[in-house]
Design a protein around this motif. Structure first.
Motif, PDB file in Angstrom:
ATOM      1  N   GLU A 129       0.820  -1.205   0.000  1.00  4.08           N
ATOM      2  CA  GLU A 129       0.000   0.000   0.000  1.00  4.08           C
ATOM      3  C   GLU A 129       0.861   1.265   0.000  1.00  4.08           C
ATOM      4  OE1 GLU A 129      -3.132   0.187  -0.450  1.00  4.08           O
ATOM      5  OE2 GLU A 129      -3.520  -1.969  -0.373  1.00  4.08           O
ATOM      6  N   CYS A 130       2.059   1.174   0.566  1.00  2.00           N
ATOM      7  CA  CYS A 130       2.986   2.307   0.549  1.00  2.00           C
ATOM      8  C   CYS A 130       3.630   2.497  -0.812  1.00  2.00           C
ATOM      9  CB  CYS A 130       4.099   2.101   1.574  1.00  2.00           C
ATOM     10  SG  CYS A 130       3.601   2.298   3.271  1.00  2.00           S
ATOM     11  N   GLY A 131       3.490   1.511  -1.687  1.00  2.49           N
ATOM     12  CA  GLY A 131       4.138   1.577  -2.982  1.00  2.49           C
ATOM     13  C   GLY A 131       5.565   1.069  -2.973  1.00  2.49           C
ATOM     14  N   LEU A 132       6.000   0.486  -1.843  1.00  2.97           N
ATOM     15  CA  LEU A 132       7.368  -0.023  -1.762  1.00  2.97           C
ATOM     16  C   LEU A 132       7.496  -1.418  -2.370  1.00  2.97           C
ATOM     17  CD1 LEU A 132       8.283   1.115   1.853  1.00  2.97           C
ATOM     18  CD2 LEU A 132       8.911   2.201  -0.300  1.00  2.97           C
ATOM     19  N   LEU A 133       6.414  -2.177  -2.371  1.00  2.00           N
ATOM     20  CA  LEU A 133       6.422  -3.520  -2.944  1.00  2.00           C
ATOM     21  C   LEU A 133       5.318  -3.622  -3.986  1.00  2.00           C
ATOM     22  CD1 LEU A 133       6.938  -5.746   0.240  1.00  2.00           C
ATOM     23  CD2 LEU A 133       8.642  -5.172  -1.506  1.00  2.00           C
ATOM     24  N   GLU A 134       5.665  -4.185  -5.127  1.00  2.00           N
ATOM     25  CA  GLU A 134       4.724  -4.235  -6.244  1.00  2.00           C
ATOM     26  C   GLU A 134       3.533  -5.136  -5.964  1.00  2.00           C
ATOM     27  OE1 GLU A 134       4.712  -5.789 -10.874  1.00  2.00           O
ATOM     28  OE2 GLU A 134       6.609  -5.186  -9.950  1.00  2.00           O
ATOM     29  N   LYS A 135       3.773  -6.273  -5.285  1.00  2.00           N
ATOM     30  CA  LYS A 135       2.704  -7.251  -5.085  1.00  2.00           C
ATOM     31  C   LYS A 135       2.235  -7.321  -3.633  1.00  2.00           C
ATOM     32  CE  LYS A 135       4.433 -10.203  -8.834  1.00  2.00           C
ATOM     33  NZ  LYS A 135       5.005 -11.535  -9.155  1.00  2.00           N
ATOM     34  N   GLY A 136       3.146  -7.278  -2.692  1.00  2.00           N
ATOM     35  CA  GLY A 136       2.768  -7.324  -1.286  1.00  2.00           C
ATOM     36  C   GLY A 136       2.409  -8.708  -0.791  1.00  2.00           C
ATOM     37  N   HIS A 137       2.939  -9.746  -1.434  1.00  2.00           N
ATOM     38  CA  HIS A 137       2.661 -11.115  -0.992  1.00  2.00           C
ATOM     39  C   HIS A 137       3.776 -11.601  -0.077  1.00  2.00           C
ATOM     40  CE1 HIS A 137       5.494 -11.528  -4.219  1.00  2.00           C
ATOM     41  NE2 HIS A 137       5.583 -12.832  -4.080  1.00  2.00           N
ATOM     42  N   LEU A 138       3.526 -12.715   0.578  1.00  2.00           N
ATOM     43  CA  LEU A 138       4.512 -13.310   1.489  1.00  2.00           C
ATOM     44  C   LEU A 138       4.868 -14.700   0.991  1.00  2.00           C
ATOM     45  CD1 LEU A 138       5.829 -12.854   4.474  1.00  2.00           C
ATOM     46  CD2 LEU A 138       4.165 -14.579   5.144  1.00  2.00           C
ATOM     47  N   VAL A 139       6.155 -14.956   0.858  1.00  2.00           N
ATOM     48  CA  VAL A 139       6.642 -16.292   0.532  1.00  2.00           C
ATOM     49  C   VAL A 139       7.379 -16.808   1.759  1.00  2.00           C
ATOM     50  CG1 VAL A 139       8.178 -17.659  -0.933  1.00  2.00           C
ATOM     51  CG2 VAL A 139       6.812 -15.811  -1.934  1.00  2.00           C
ATOM     52  N   GLU A 140       6.819 -17.826   2.395  1.00  2.00           N
ATOM     53  CA  GLU A 140       7.396 -18.383   3.624  1.00  2.00           C
ATOM     54  C   GLU A 140       8.188 -19.639   3.302  1.00  2.00           C
ATOM     55  OE1 GLU A 140       6.064 -19.871   8.111  1.00  2.00           O
ATOM     56  OE2 GLU A 140       4.549 -19.274   6.639  1.00  2.00           O
ATOM     57  N   VAL A 141       9.457 -19.667   3.705  1.00  2.00           N
ATOM     58  CA  VAL A 141      10.330 -20.801   3.416  1.00  2.00           C
ATOM     59  C   VAL A 141      11.101 -21.192   4.668  1.00  2.00           C
ATOM     60  CG1 VAL A 141      10.583 -20.153   0.977  1.00  2.00           C
ATOM     61  CG2 VAL A 141      12.254 -19.336   2.654  1.00  2.00           C
ATOM     62  N   GLU A 142      11.683 -22.384   4.613  1.00  2.00           N
ATOM     63  CA  GLU A 142      12.594 -22.847   5.650  1.00  2.00           C
ATOM     64  C   GLU A 142      13.802 -23.482   4.969  1.00  2.00           C
ATOM     65  OE1 GLU A 142      10.163 -27.026   6.358  1.00  2.00           O
ATOM     66  OE2 GLU A 142      10.030 -25.408   7.848  1.00  2.00           O
ATOM     67  N   ARG A 143      14.689 -24.056   5.758  1.00  2.00           N
ATOM     68  CA  ARG A 143      15.945 -24.577   5.209  1.00  2.00           C
ATOM     69  C   ARG A 143      15.713 -25.532   4.040  1.00  2.00           C
ATOM     70  NH1 ARG A 143      21.441 -26.082   6.620  1.00  2.00           N
ATOM     71  NH2 ARG A 143      21.894 -28.080   5.624  1.00  2.00           N
ATOM     72  N   ALA A 144      14.764 -26.454   4.166  1.00  2.00           N
ATOM     73  CA  ALA A 144      14.538 -27.463   3.132  1.00  2.00           C
ATOM     74  C   ALA A 144      14.151 -26.843   1.793  1.00  2.00           C
ATOM     75  CB  ALA A 144      13.461 -28.448   3.588  1.00  2.00           C
ATOM     76  N   ASP A 145      13.565 -25.642   1.827  1.00  2.00           N
ATOM     77  CA  ASP A 145      13.161 -24.976   0.588  1.00  2.00           C
ATOM     78  C   ASP A 145      14.326 -24.285  -0.102  1.00  2.00           C
ATOM     79  OD1 ASP A 145      10.277 -25.482   0.891  1.00  2.00           O
ATOM     80  OD2 ASP A 145      10.441 -24.119   2.594  1.00  2.00           O
ATOM     81  N   LEU A 146      15.424 -24.082   0.618  1.00  2.00           N
ATOM     82  CA  LEU A 146      16.553 -23.319   0.086  1.00  2.00           C
ATOM     83  C   LEU A 146      17.802 -24.161  -0.162  1.00  2.00           C
ATOM     84  CD1 LEU A 146      16.302 -20.199   2.454  1.00  2.00           C
ATOM     85  CD2 LEU A 146      15.360 -20.428   0.154  1.00  2.00           C
ATOM     86  N   VAL A 147      18.004 -25.171   0.644  1.00  2.00           N
ATOM     87  CA  VAL A 147      19.256 -25.928   0.614  1.00  2.00           C
ATOM     88  C   VAL A 147      19.082 -27.194  -0.210  1.00  2.00           C
ATOM     89  CG1 VAL A 147      21.014 -27.083   1.994  1.00  2.00           C
ATOM     90  CG2 VAL A 147      19.938 -24.979   2.828  1.00  2.00           C
ATOM     91  N   GLY A 148      19.986 -27.379  -1.168  1.00  2.00           N
ATOM     92  CA  GLY A 148      19.934 -28.539  -2.050  1.00  2.00           C
ATOM     93  C   GLY A 148      20.771 -29.703  -1.551  1.00  2.00           C
ATOM     94  N   GLU A 149      20.898 -30.716  -2.398  1.00  2.00           N
ATOM     95  CA  GLU A 149      21.565 -31.952  -2.003  1.00  2.00           C
ATOM     96  C   GLU A 149      22.901 -32.147  -2.700  1.00  2.00           C
ATOM     97  OE1 GLU A 149      18.749 -34.963  -2.905  1.00  2.00           O
ATOM     98  OE2 GLU A 149      17.291 -34.295  -1.403  1.00  2.00           O
ATOM     99  N   TYR A 150      23.239 -31.275  -3.627  1.00  2.00           N
ATOM    100  CA  TYR A 150      24.501 -31.416  -4.349  1.00  2.00           C
ATOM    101  C   TYR A 150      24.971 -30.030  -4.771  1.00  2.00           C
ATOM    102  CZ  TYR A 150      21.048 -31.338  -8.122  1.00  2.00           C
ATOM    103  OH  TYR A 150      19.994 -31.015  -8.934  1.00  2.00           O
TER     104      TYR A 150
END
Length: 329
Positions: A129-150
């Motif tokens: 609403e301030c115009g700082l973010l185009e969409k204003g959505h939230l993407v919630e992640v944890e380690r498993a969503d970011l860290v790969g296996e190789y």
């Protein structure tokens, strides 16, 4: 593909995002048609303003959503400070005064169930609403969503989550787990990728790291460059018994239930016992209450199942016996 072509493609992507943002402002009535056309046409010559006006009415509506949360007085105070600063900086720009860039990446300290994710969602909408973010959505992640296996997999996974979060907030829960595996752990690669993205997309992304306070402070100490990148640090305290009872009432009311006076005293006694009990894991606050409410509703259903035709009030009422059988956990 040559670097020159890449640059043009990147510029076109930025221009397209800007145009889409201007159209959104026009459709929501924040700017008129002439202003919209001027902003879009000014993209190529670099004269357009990418800073839309703030809708204070919507900001106050979202602040009321924040105020509706139980407790969190210090959190609410800090959030108001943030948005007062954003608003005043915007006014300074309009009056051609020096306005320092505001870094809005944050760290949320707190145990489970203290409202960290809920507040992050409200912040994302407010920044939009301030115009700082185009969409204003939230993407919630944890380690498993970011860290790969190789090798190479972590950078790919992290960049994918960052792309999903552009225009909004990337919320990383238990962020300290990214540094727990030692120097050779792939979590370090995720941190490096994240830090780079915060610089490359500093006008398109806000990052919030969350977790237990002691572990998060250790996490910050593992990388000297991290604390300065997260200047806003907010502590979410555990709830007391009175606040937990209020949360239970709000959950019940949202589902069209209510407690008898005896049921409220039974719940209060149960919560006091839970807070006194020694435990290996931190108390889960609102999550604990939510689980209690779910079980009470199931017990009420079993209790009413044998009745011929329960009346409306009976269907809404949670009695003291519906809390029975719960133990501190």
């Amino acid at each position: 593909m040559t670097p020159r072509n890449t640059g043009r493609r990147t510029t076109r992507a930025v221009d397209a995002r800007h145009a889409a943002g201007v159209i959104d402002l026009y459709e929501r009535g924040h700017i008129d048609l002439n202003d919209a056309l001027a902003r879009i046409s000014g993209v190529n010559d670099g004269t357009s303003s990418v800073t839309p006006p703030m809708d204070k009415r919507r900001i106050h509506e979202l602040l009321r959503d924040l105020d509706d949360l139980v407790g969190l007085d210090e959190v609410k105070r800090v959030v108001r400070e943030i948005f007062a600063l954003v608003y005043v900086q915007r006014l300074r720009q309009e009056h051609r005064l020096k306005a320092d860039p505001t870094v809005l990446h944050m760290i949320f300290y707190g145990n489970p169930g203290t409202g960290k994710t809920t507040v992050a969602c409200i912040l994302a909408r407010m920044f939009h609403e301030c115009g700082l973010l185009e969409k204003g959505h939230l993407v919630e992640v944890e380690r498993a969503d970011l860290v790969g296996e190789y090798i190479g997999h972590t950078a790919q996974k992290t960049r994918e989550q960052i792309q999903k979060a552009l225009g909004g907030v990337l919320f990383i829960d238990e962020a300290y787990s990214l540094a727990r595996g030692g120097e050779k752990d792939f979590g370090r690669e995720a941190i490096d990728c994240l830090v780079k993205a915060m610089e490359d997309h500093k006008h398109e992304l806000i990052v919030i790291l969350a977790g237990y306070e002691r572990e998060m402070r250790w996490f910050l100490s593992t990388n000297p460059g991290l604390p300065s990148r997260f200047p806003i640090q907010i502590r979410f305290p555990d709830y007391g018994v009175d606040q937990l009872v209020q949360i239970a009432k709000k959950i019940l009311a949202s589902r069209e239930y209510r407690m008898t006076a005896e049921a409220e005293w039974a719940l209060r006694s149960l919560l006091q016992q839970a807070l006194r009990e020694p435990r290996l894991d931190p108390f889960s606050n609102a999550r604990f209450v939510r689980n209690l409410v779910e079980r009470a509703i199931r017990r009420q259903a079993v209790r009413l199942f044998d009745e011929a035709r329960p009346k409306r009030d009976a269907l809404m009422l949670i009695e003291a016996r519906d809390w029975q059988g719960d133990e501190a956990r």
